[in-house]
Design a protein around this motif. Structure first.
Motif, mmCIF file in Angstrom:
data_model
loop_
_atom_site.group_PDB
_atom_site.id
_atom_site.type_symbol
_atom_site.label_atom_id
_atom_site.label_comp_id
_atom_site.label_asym_id
_atom_site.label_seq_id
_atom_site.Cartn_x
_atom_site.Cartn_y
_atom_site.Cartn_z
ATOM 1 N N SER A 132 0.829 -1.209 0.000
ATOM 2 C CA SER A 132 0.000 0.000 0.000
ATOM 3 C C SER A 132 0.862 1.256 0.000
ATOM 4 C CB SER A 132 -0.930 0.000 1.220
ATOM 5 O OG SER A 132 -1.752 -1.149 1.230
ATOM 6 N N VAL A 133 1.915 1.249 0.811
ATOM 7 C CA VAL A 133 2.823 2.399 0.882
ATOM 8 C C VAL A 133 3.469 2.652 -0.476
ATOM 9 C CG1 VAL A 133 4.991 3.231 1.873
ATOM 10 C CG2 VAL A 133 3.273 2.186 3.354
ATOM 11 N N ALA A 134 3.918 1.581 -1.150
ATOM 12 C CA ALA A 134 4.570 1.729 -2.453
ATOM 13 C C ALA A 134 3.610 2.287 -3.498
ATOM 14 C CB ALA A 134 5.122 0.381 -2.909
ATOM 15 N N LEU A 135 2.377 1.791 -3.519
ATOM 16 C CA LEU A 135 1.403 2.248 -4.513
ATOM 17 C C LEU A 135 0.994 3.701 -4.271
ATOM 18 C CD1 LEU A 135 -0.864 -0.934 -4.796
ATOM 19 C CD2 LEU A 135 0.918 -0.168 -6.374
ATOM 20 N N ILE A 136 0.808 4.076 -3.007
ATOM 21 C CA ILE A 136 0.467 5.468 -2.683
ATOM 22 C C ILE A 136 1.623 6.396 -3.063
ATOM 23 C CG2 ILE A 136 0.016 7.072 -0.786
ATOM 24 C CD1 ILE A 136 -1.483 4.794 0.614
ATOM 25 N N ALA A 137 2.851 5.961 -2.766
ATOM 26 C CA ALA A 137 4.031 6.777 -3.098
ATOM 27 C C ALA A 137 4.183 6.942 -4.611
ATOM 28 C CB ALA A 137 5.286 6.144 -2.517
ATOM 29 N N SER A 138 3.784 5.930 -5.369
ATOM 30 C CA SER A 138 3.846 6.026 -6.822
ATOM 31 C C SER A 138 2.945 7.147 -7.327
ATOM 32 C CB SER A 138 3.423 4.691 -7.458
ATOM 33 O OG SER A 138 3.406 4.779 -8.862
ATOM 34 N N VAL A 139 1.752 7.243 -6.758
ATOM 35 C CA VAL A 139 0.822 8.315 -7.129
ATOM 36 C C VAL A 139 1.380 9.680 -6.718
ATOM 37 C CG1 VAL A 139 -1.501 9.239 -6.782
ATOM 38 C CG2 VAL A 139 -1.160 6.764 -6.978
ATOM 39 N N VAL A 140 1.969 9.739 -5.527
ATOM 40 C CA VAL A 140 2.547 10.992 -5.030
ATOM 41 C C VAL A 140 3.706 11.438 -5.925
ATOM 42 C CG1 VAL A 140 3.814 12.056 -3.119
ATOM 43 C CG2 VAL A 140 1.839 10.593 -2.648
ATOM 44 N N ALA A 141 4.590 10.501 -6.287
ATOM 45 C CA ALA A 141 5.754 10.839 -7.113
ATOM 46 C C ALA A 141 5.331 11.360 -8.483
ATOM 47 C CB ALA A 141 6.654 9.615 -7.275
ATOM 48 N N TRP A 142 4.196 10.883 -8.982
ATOM 49 C CA TRP A 142 3.715 11.328 -10.288
ATOM 50 C C TRP A 142 3.324 12.807 -10.271
ATOM 51 C CZ3 TRP A 142 4.253 9.489 -14.949
ATOM 52 C CH2 TRP A 142 3.457 9.974 -15.981
ATOM 53 N N GLN A 143 3.084 13.360 -9.084
ATOM 54 C CA GLN A 143 2.700 14.770 -8.962
ATOM 55 C C GLN A 143 3.904 15.703 -9.025
ATOM 56 O OE1 GLN A 143 -0.630 15.113 -8.960
ATOM 57 N NE2 GLN A 143 -0.612 12.856 -8.945
ATOM 58 N N LEU A 144 5.115 15.154 -8.955
ATOM 59 C CA LEU A 144 6.325 15.978 -8.997
ATOM 60 C C LEU A 144 6.639 16.407 -10.428
ATOM 61 C CD1 LEU A 144 8.524 13.893 -6.537
ATOM 62 C CD2 LEU A 144 7.683 16.216 -6.133
ATOM 63 N N PRO A 145 7.263 17.556 -10.612
ATOM 64 C CA PRO A 145 7.608 18.018 -11.961
ATOM 65 C C PRO A 145 8.787 17.250 -12.547
ATOM 66 C CG PRO A 145 8.420 19.564 -10.319
ATOM 67 C CD PRO A 145 7.596 18.553 -9.576
ATOM 68 N N GLU A 146 8.837 17.167 -13.859
ATOM 69 C CA GLU A 146 9.947 16.508 -14.556
ATOM 70 C C GLU A 146 11.182 17.408 -14.514
ATOM 71 O OE1 GLU A 146 12.289 14.213 -15.823
ATOM 72 O OE2 GLU A 146 10.312 13.313 -16.193
ATOM 73 N N THR A 147 12.374 16.801 -14.393
ATOM 74 C CA THR A 147 13.622 17.574 -14.342
ATOM 75 C C THR A 147 14.576 17.216 -15.469
ATOM 76 O OG1 THR A 147 14.660 15.930 -12.882
ATOM 77 C CG2 THR A 147 13.484 17.762 -11.828
ATOM 78 N N ARG A 148 14.203 16.293 -16.340
ATOM 79 C CA ARG A 148 15.113 15.861 -17.410
ATOM 80 C C ARG A 148 15.455 17.024 -18.336
ATOM 81 N NH1 ARG A 148 13.534 11.193 -21.722
ATOM 82 N NH2 ARG A 148 11.685 12.540 -21.800
ATOM 83 N N ASP A 149 16.751 17.191 -18.597
ATOM 84 C CA ASP A 149 17.262 18.221 -19.519
ATOM 85 C C ASP A 149 16.918 19.640 -19.072
ATOM 86 O OD1 ASP A 149 18.283 16.196 -21.140
ATOM 87 O OD2 ASP A 149 16.417 16.053 -22.294
ATOM 88 N N ARG A 150 16.737 19.830 -17.766
ATOM 89 C CA ARG A 150 16.431 21.164 -17.246
ATOM 90 C C ARG A 150 17.551 21.631 -16.325
ATOM 91 N NH1 ARG A 150 9.919 21.056 -15.756
ATOM 92 N NH2 ARG A 150 9.203 20.417 -17.831
ATOM 93 N N CYS A 151 17.777 22.932 -16.348
ATOM 94 C CA CYS A 151 18.804 23.513 -15.476
ATOM 95 C C CYS A 151 18.353 23.442 -14.027
ATOM 96 C CB CYS A 151 19.080 24.967 -15.865
ATOM 97 S SG CYS A 151 19.780 25.172 -17.513
ATOM 98 N N LEU A 152 19.342 23.383 -13.133
ATOM 99 C CA LEU A 152 19.011 23.373 -11.710
ATOM 100 C C LEU A 152 18.442 24.724 -11.297
ATOM 101 C CD1 LEU A 152 22.156 21.611 -10.185
ATOM 102 C CD2 LEU A 152 19.940 20.577 -10.668
ATOM 103 N N PRO A 153 17.384 24.739 -10.486
ATOM 104 C CA PRO A 153 16.883 26.014 -9.960
ATOM 105 C C PRO A 153 17.889 26.593 -8.971
ATOM 106 C CG PRO A 153 15.740 24.178 -8.918
ATOM 107 C CD PRO A 153 16.579 23.587 -10.010
ATOM 108 N N GLU A 154 18.030 27.902 -8.986
ATOM 109 C CA GLU A 154 19.010 28.547 -8.108
ATOM 110 C C GLU A 154 18.367 29.163 -6.866
ATOM 111 O OE1 GLU A 154 21.994 28.108 -8.683
ATOM 112 O OE2 GLU A 154 22.161 27.659 -10.811
ATOM 113 N N THR A 155 17.174 29.703 -7.023
ATOM 114 C CA THR A 155 16.526 30.413 -5.915
ATOM 115 C C THR A 155 15.104 29.903 -5.711
ATOM 116 O OG1 THR A 155 15.583 32.127 -7.335
ATOM 117 C CG2 THR A 155 17.834 32.484 -6.532
ATOM 118 N N ILE A 156 14.502 30.339 -4.617
ATOM 119 C CA ILE A 156 13.102 30.011 -4.356
ATOM 120 C C ILE A 156 12.224 30.591 -5.451
ATOM 121 C CG2 ILE A 156 11.175 30.374 -2.750
ATOM 122 C CD1 ILE A 156 13.170 30.354 -0.480
ATOM 123 N N GLU A 157 12.617 31.763 -5.957
ATOM 124 C CA GLU A 157 11.853 32.407 -7.023
ATOM 125 C C GLU A 157 11.820 31.558 -8.285
ATOM 126 O OE1 GLU A 157 14.168 33.878 -5.206
ATOM 127 O OE2 GLU A 157 12.940 35.247 -4.000
#
Length: 509
Positions: free
Chosen positions: A453-478
Motif C-alpha cells: 500500500s505504501v509503495a502504490l500510494i508513493a507512486s501516485v505521489v511521485a507522479w505529482q512531482l515536476p519533470e527535471t530531465r534536460d532542465r537547469c538546476l533552480p538557483e533560488t526560491i523564485e
C-alpha cells in the motif's frame, strides 16, 4: 550469533569438582533441558540437577526451569566475538542487540537534518571534512567501549556525523556536473554503495572479531579525507552566498581542466554576481523556508512522502527477503550483487523516460511485486524469492532515482536543507520498517499488505512531482515559484533608475 542454536547455558556442575567424574555430555543432560530439535536449551536450565536423566528416564513436566544462572557458552565457529557475546545480549536481552541498528539510524536521522542546515550555512566542503573526521573518530572510539550503553551512545554519534558525508557528496556531484551527465554520475555514485556493500562480507570473512572489524570498516575514511583536499567547493553555493571571487577561481580551474579555455574569457566575477538575483541580499536560509511559499511547500510535502515511502519499502523488503539457503557471507554478497543490474538499468530508464516516470514506475512495480507475493503460497519459496528479488531491484531503482531527483528539484539556496529534511524522513522510514514486519504476528501477510500500500500510494505521489530531465538546476526560491523572470525585470529596472539618478548631478554640473 544470537540464533537459538549458537549458544547454551553453562552448566552449574562445570565448576564443581565433586562432579568432575561426569563427562561434559552428562553434565549437560542433568543441568539443561533439551529442545524439540534435540539441542540443549539456549535460555533455560533446571533449577536443580536432574540426575535421574542419566538413566534415560524422561524428565517430568513439572520440573522447575530458571534463566541461565552461570552465563553462556557460545559457538565461535562463525565469529570469534560479537556484540551479543561481548555483553551477553541474548534471551531476555536479545532486543538490545537489534536496538543498536535503530540507535544508529536515529543518529543518521538527526544528523541529516543538522548537516543539511550546517552545510547550507558554512559551505559544502568544510562540513564534508567535519563529517569525515568525526564519523571515523566516533567509529574508532566505539571499539574501546567498556559497556553496551557506551557503545550505543558512540554508535548514535557515529550515525549522526557520518551521514553528512552522504548528503553533502551527493549535492556536490549534482551542483558540479552538467545536465547531460547528471544521470551517469548519480548512478556511479549509487554503485559505489553497492560495491562497498558487496566488499563488506569479504572483510568480515577474514576479520571475525567485532572490534577489529569496526576498525577495518572505519579506516577507509582516511582515503576520503586525503582526497578531500582536491574536492572543490560548490560554485553555486559560493555565488548564492555572494563569494563570487572564490566561485570564479573554481570555475576558471574547472574550465582549464576540461580544456575549455575559450569559456574562461566570459567567466568574470562581475558576470557571476548577476547569475543569482534576489531581493533579499545575503540572507540566511533555514528549514522554515521549505514551507514559506506555496510551490516550495508542495514540493517539500511530495518529496518528503516519497522519501519516507521509498525507505520504508526498500528496508522492509531487505529485512524480510528470504534466505537463498547460502551461508551468511555469500547471502550478503548476493544481496549487494542484485543491486548492480537494477542500478545499471536505471541509467537507461532515466535517459529514456525521465525522472518522474522512472520514480513513479519503479514504485508501482515494487507495489505489484509485493502484491503478487501475498498470493503466492509460502511453501513455494522459489517463486516467492524470485518475486521478492525483483521487488528489491525495483526498490533499489526507486532509491537511486529519488536521490538524484530531489537534488534536481530543490533550488541551490535550499538544496542542502531539502536533502537534509528528506534524508531525515528516509531514516525515519528505515527505523519503522522492522516494526512493520512485526505485524506479521497478527496476520501472515500484514507487513506485505502495508508495504504494498505504501509503495502504490508513493507512486501516485511521485507522479505529482515536476519533470527535471534536460532542465537547469533552480538557483533560488523564485525559480521554483516561477517569479524569477519578474524579479530580474524589477532588478534591471532598479539598476536603470540608479544609473539615471547617478548621471543627473553630472549633467547639471
Amino acid at each position: 550469533m544470537d540464533s537459538e542454536g549458537s549458544r547454551r547455558c553453562i552448566s552449574s556442575l562445570d565448576a564443581d569438582e565433586i562432579f568432575e567424574n561426569l563427562t561434559q555430555e552428562e553434565r549437560l543432560t542433568v543441568s539443561i533441558p533439551v529442545q524439540d530439535d534435540g539441542t540443549p536449551a539456549s535460555c533455560h536450565m533446571f533449577s536443580y540437577p536432574q540426575f535421574h536423566l542419566l538413566s534415560n528416564s524422561s524428565s517430568p513436566s513439572e520440573v522447575a526451569l530458571v534463566q541461565c544462572q552461570n552465563g553462556w557458552e557460545y559457538d565461535n565457529s562463525m565469529f570469534i566475538s560479537t556484540l551479543a557475546t561481548q555483553w551477553d545480549l541474548v534471551c531476555d536481552k536479545r532486543a538490545l542487540s537489534r536496538l543498536t541498528t535503530t540507535i544508529f539510524f536515529i543518529g543518521v536521522m538527526f544528523g541529516a537534518a543538522a548537516f543539511g542546515s550546517l552545510s547550507a550555512m558554512f559551505g559544502r566542503k568544510p562540513m564534508l571534512l567535519v563529517s569525515y573526521m568525526l564519523g571515523m573518530g566516533f567509529g574508532l572510539c566505539s571499539t574501546f567501549s567498556s559497556s553496551f550503553v557506551m557503545f550505543a551512545v558512540l554508535r548514535f554519534f557515529t550515525g549522526f556525523t557520518i551521514t553528512g558525508s552522504v548528503i553533502i557528496s551527493t549535492i556536490l556531484n549534482v551542483e558540479w556536473v552538467s545536465i547531460e551527465h547528471r544521470k551517469l554520475v548519480g548512478v556511479i555514485d549509487s554503485l559505489s554503495w553497492t560495491f562497498a556493500f558487496m566488499s563488506f562480507p569479504l572483510i568480515a570473512y577474514f576479520i571475525r572479531e567485532w572490534r577489529w572489524l569496526t576498525v577495518a570498516i572505519s579506516l577507509p575514511t582516511v582515503t576520503a579525507i586525503i582526497t578531500w583536499w582536491w574536492v572543490p567547493e560548490s560554485a553555486r553555493w559560493l555565488i548564492a552566498n555572494g563569494r563570487v571571487d572564490k566561485a570564479h577561481y573554481y570555475l576558471h580551474k574547472c574550465a582549464v581542466m576540461n580544456r575549455k579555455q575559450e569559456v574562461t574569457v566570459s567567466i568574470k566575477p562581475e558576470n557571476l554576481a548577476k547569475i543569482i538575483v534576489t531581493d533579499r541580499g545575503n540572507r540566511k536560509y533555514s528549514y522554515l523556508d521549505l514551507v514559506r511559499t506555496p510551490k516550495m511547500r508542495r514540493l517539500t510535502l511530495l518529496t518528503g512522502i516519497t522519501w519516507f515511502a521509498v525507505a520504508t519499502v526498500a528496508y522492509g523488503i531487505s529485512f524480510n527477503i528470504s534466505s537463498f539457503g547460502l551461508n551468511m557471507y555469500l547471502t550478503q554478497f548476493v544481496y549487494g550483487a542484485i543491486e548492480i543490474p537494477a542500478k545499471m538499468s536505471n541509467y537507461y530508464l532515466l535517459d529514456k523516460f525521465g525522472t518522474r516516470v522512472t520514480q513513479a514506475g519503479s514504485l508501482l512495480f515494487v507495489g505489484i511485486s509485493l502484491m503478487i507475493n501475498i498470493f503466492i503460497p509460502k511453501d513455494q519459496w522459489v517463486g516467492r524469492t524470485v518475486v521478492a528479488v525483483l521487488g528489491k531491484g525495483f526498490a533499489v531503482a526507486a532509491f537511486c532515482t529519488i536521490v538524484l531527483y530531489s537534488s534536481e528539484l530543490y533550488p541551490t539556496v535550499l538544496r542542502q536543507n531539502g536533502m537534509g529534511y528528506n534524508s531525515f524522513l528516509s531514516r525515519l522510514g528505515a527505523c519503522l520498517a522492522p516494526l512493520v514486519l512485526l505485524l506479521d504476528s497478527f496476520w501472515g501477510h500484514f507487513s506485505q499488505t502495508i508495504l504494498c500500500s505504501v509503495a502504490l500510494i508513493a507512486s501516485v505521489v511521485a507522479w505529482q512531482l515536476p519533470e527535471t530531465r534536460d532542465r537547469c538546476l533552480p538557483e533560488t526560491i523564485e525559480d521554483v515559484e516561477g517569479t524569477r523572470k519578474n524579479l530580474i525585470k524589477d532588478h534591471d529596472k532598479q539598476e536603470d533608475e540608479e544609473k539615471m539618478t547617478t548621471n543627473e548631478p553630472n549633467e547639471d554640473h
